[in-house]
Design an enzyme around this catalytic site. Structure first.
Site, PDB file in Angstrom:
ATOM      1  N   GLY A  44       0.829  -1.201   0.000  1.00  0.00           N
ATOM      2  CA  GLY A  44       0.000   0.000   0.000  1.00  0.00           C
ATOM      3  C   GLY A  44       0.854   1.238   0.000  1.00  0.00           C
ATOM      4  N   GLY A  83       0.857   5.078   1.504  1.00  0.00           N
ATOM      5  CA  GLY A  83       0.215   5.989   2.441  1.00  0.00           C
ATOM      6  C   GLY A  83       0.796   7.369   2.289  1.00  0.00           C
ATOM      7  N   GLY A  84       0.328   8.259   3.137  1.00  0.00           N
ATOM      8  CA  GLY A  84       0.803   9.630   3.087  1.00  0.00           C
ATOM      9  C   GLY A  84       2.258   9.734   3.460  1.00  0.00           C
ATOM     10  N   GLY A 129       4.622   7.222   2.904  1.00  0.00           N
ATOM     11  CA  GLY A 129       5.571   6.373   2.187  1.00  0.00           C
ATOM     12  C   GLY A 129       4.885   5.148   1.613  1.00  0.00           C
ATOM     13  N   THR A 130       5.684   4.213   1.194  1.00  0.00           N
ATOM     14  CA  THR A 130       5.185   2.991   0.566  1.00  0.00           C
ATOM     15  C   THR A 130       5.496   1.817   1.474  1.00  0.00           C
ATOM     16  OG1 THR A 130       5.832   4.003  -1.512  1.00  0.00           O
ATOM     17  CG2 THR A 130       5.214   1.689  -1.600  1.00  0.00           C
ATOM     18  N   VAL A 131       4.534   0.877   1.552  1.00  0.00           N
ATOM     19  CA  VAL A 131       4.747  -0.308   2.378  1.00  0.00           C
ATOM     20  C   VAL A 131       4.913  -1.524   1.464  1.00  0.00           C
ATOM     21  CG1 VAL A 131       3.815  -1.743   4.220  1.00  0.00           C
ATOM     22  CG2 VAL A 131       3.359   0.713   4.195  1.00  0.00           C
ATOM     23  N   ASP A 155      -2.971  10.297  13.249  1.00  0.00           N
ATOM     24  CA  ASP A 155      -3.538   9.963  11.946  1.00  0.00           C
ATOM     25  C   ASP A 155      -4.416   8.719  12.073  1.00  0.00           C
ATOM     26  OD1 ASP A 155      -4.105  10.268   9.325  1.00  0.00           O
ATOM     27  OD2 ASP A 155      -2.194   9.461   8.581  1.00  0.00           O
TER      28      ASP A 155
END
Ligand code: NAG
Ligand code: NAG
Ligand code: NAG
Ligand code: NAG
Ligand code: NAG
Ligand code: NAG
Length: 552
Positions: free
Chosen positions: A367, A369-370, A372-374, A485
């Site tokens: 995924g 997200g705001g 970074g990338t997972v 968040d």
């Protein structure tokens, strides 16, 4: 004393002879045609070649001066120069070796024969020997001095000679007198213009060296024979002596020969020179070019290896730099200090994570997200993990990032995603979490990606679990953590659909004595607490507001 001077005198006298007789050869006597037809060629042991001839007044010689009187009353017969009655020992190409060293008789006939001697044109020889201090006076022969003309090659002086009474007779018998002979009294150019030039074809005319006129003939180079007799000199077939290499082909030419190499061989073909060598043992073109190619290859490989090792070194240095930048030292201190319970937190290397994520392959992305990338990662011990690659990090936040890692490492709550470690060698820090398999709460409540609907009970349980985790973060942790968040995409569900709060990228630590901190407003619109949005004052109530939105 005086006799020593006499010796000196003698040697001075002999010395000039040495350069004379040596140059002469016996080529004429070895020629195939030696005499005119029907002429005797031998007198005793001596071969008599034309222009000499055996017999007196015959046409066997070129002129009466060359008549040889072969006296058969001796056994074997002895040859004499008929005009001057001097015994001939040997006839060479331009000299005669004669026996009698008496000069008086000879000197009457200077026109055809001269001493092969020095000075040039010597016709008379009268030696007078005296010692320098006039101690001894010598006329002809004494035990102190003796002078004679003779072939120096046949005379070996020894100290006992002068006291030997037979010495004079022995020199007369054993040391020949060398006389030059020449044709006529005209030189070559004069003789050529006259009708009786003696040099036939393939020969050259040589003026007499005595300086008294006359000439002789000599075969041109590469020719042999008697130059005075028809047909003159003939070509030497040099090929009979195999002058060429065994792999060469000899061709006789007028006055010379040619060597060529057989097919497949190169060289000049001459035996004692370059000869013939097989073509493939010549300059090894193939080997040479192979050598050059391999040389180049080696250079290219070396340069490449060097380039990559330098590049690798630079990468290592960069990683080290990032590690320092990203607070690696600080984190290491925290890990090694006993105050914090961080022994289970690992610092991963960039290489480990690259391998685990298959070099951050697209199909490993879980995924975006705001923050970074997972990626889904599989460590070398087959443990499945989630690796979050942060966005570019603000330098000033490094310390806080480290603190967050430290805090999260200490958070041990079953409803908070567990952090396993981090990697600081990349430009942006990377976090390694436990892998949560069943997606996010967002996916389920919005029926995204075919996720099943939850029962009311399940929803209530998930809400309770998330609330418990937030409450724990706000109060129970060693230093309160405001998530900042909270939203359904940040609540993950594991294989048993247990809720796990994740994404602490924006989270802030709140010192225990403070209830609020001023920050730049951060979070997701829609979940964001309006009061915080306006004032920028962050409190744990902001999380509660966001959670309320999730519940709604
Ligand atoms: C001359 O010939 C005789 C016999 O013919 C021989 O014994 C002698 O050795 C020869 N001498 C030379 C110098 O050839
Ligand atoms: C040969 O030599 C002997 C002895 O010296 C001499 O008596 C004789 O006259 C010579 N013969 C000729 C033909 O010269
Ligand atoms: C050499 O010549 C001299 C003088 O002409 C003569 O007396 C003598 O007998 C000759 N000797 C020989 C060996 O011919
Ligand atoms: C040789 O020279 C000496 C001295 O000059 C002289 O006395 C003698 O007569 C000469 N001999 C001949 C044969 O010329
Ligand atoms: C040298 O030879 C001559 C004549 O040939 C002779 O009379 C004389 O005795 C000889 N001398 C010696 C020392 O043998
Ligand atoms: C040959 O002899 C003539 C006359 O004596 C002379 O003019 C000429 O220079 C001589 N040539 C050589 C090459 O000596």
């Amino acid at each position: 004393m005086s006799s020593n001077f006499s010796f000196l005198y003698l040697f001075l006298l002999f010395l000039p002879f040495i350069s004379l007789a040596k140059q002469d050869t016996n080529l004429i006597t070895q020629a195939k045609t030696i005499t005119k037809p029907n002429c005797q060629s031998k007198c005793g042991n001596l071969t008599v070649p034309y222009p000499f001839g055996i017999g007196i007044g015959t046409s066997c010689s070129i002129s009466p001066w060359f008549d040889v009187n072969c006296n058969t009353s001796f056994n074997p017969p002895k040859p004499f120069i008929s005009t001057i009655n001097i015994e001939i020992l040997e006839i060479k190409d331009n000299t005669l070796l004669t026996k009698n060293t008496s000069i008086r008789k000879y000197s009457r006939d200077p026109e055809r024969f001269r001493f092969s001697a020095i000075p040039r044109g010597l016709q008379r020889f009268n030696a007078t020997i005296s010692s320098l201090n006039a101690h001894v006076r010598v006329s002809s022969f004494s035990s102190c001095g003796y002078a004679f003309l003779g072939d120096p090659e046949r005379f070996r002086f020894s100290a006992g000679d002068l006291s030997d009474p037979g010495f004079q007779n022995r020199t007369v018998d054993n040391v020949p007198l060398v006389l030059d002979w020449a044709i006529g009294t005209r030189n070559c150019s004069e003789a050529r213009n006259s009708g009786d030039f003696a040099c036939l074809q393939s020969s050259v005319c040589v003026d007499s060296e005595t300086g008294l006129g006359g000439y002789r003939c000599s075969c041109s180079e590469g020719y042999q024979g008697n130059p005075y007799l028809s047909p003159g000199c003939t070509d030497i077939n040099e090929c009979e002596n195999n002058p060429c290499d065994e792999n060469g082909i000899c061709t006789n030419t007028p006055g010379g020969f040619r060597c060529a190499c057989k097919k497949g061989y190169v060289g000049n073909g001459i035996k004692d020179e370059r000869g013939c060598t097989a073509v493939n043992s010549q300059f090894p073109v193939i080997k040479f070019s192979l050598g050059i190619s391999f040389g180049f290859l080696a250079v290219i490989i070396a340069v490449t290896v060097m380039y990559f090792s330098i590049k690798k070194r630079k990468i290592m240095q960069l990683r080290e730099k990032f590690f320092q930048q990203n607070g690696g030292v600080l984190l290491k201190q925290q890990i090694s200090s006993n105050e914090t319970n961080m022994k289970s937190t690992k610092i991963f290397t960039a290489v480990e994570l690259e391998k685990a994520t298959n070099n951050y392959a697209e199909d490993r992305i879980l995924g975006r997200g705001g923050y970074g990338t997972v990626y889904k990662g599989i460590l070398h011990d087959q443990q499945v993990v989630a690796i979050k690659k942060s966005r570019v990090m603000d330098q000033s936040q490094i310390e806080q990032f480290i603190n967050e890692v430290v805090i999260l490492a200490q958070v041990n709550h079953r409803n908070v995603v567990k952090i396993l470690g981090c990697c600081l060698e990349t430009e942006v820090p990377m976090l390694v979490y436990e892998y949560v398999s069943n997606g996010t709460l967002y996916h389920h409540i919005h029926n995204n990606g075919g996720m099943p609907w939850f029962s009311w009970d399940s929803r209530l349980r998930i809400a309770t679990e998330a609330a418990g985790a937030l409450a724990y973060l706000h109060s129970a942790a060693a230093m309160p953590v405001i998530h900042r968040d909270v939203k359904s995409p940040n609540i993950l569900l594991d294989e048993y659909y247990t809720a796990k709060i994740s994404d602490f990228g924006a989270s802030r630590l709140v010192p225990v004595d403070q209830t609020q901190i001023s920050t730049l407003v951060q979070g997701t619109l829609g979940y964001l607490d309006p009061e915080y949005f306006h004032t920028g004052q962050l409190t744990d109530k902001s999380d509660v507001y966001s959670f309320g939105v999730v519940l709604a």
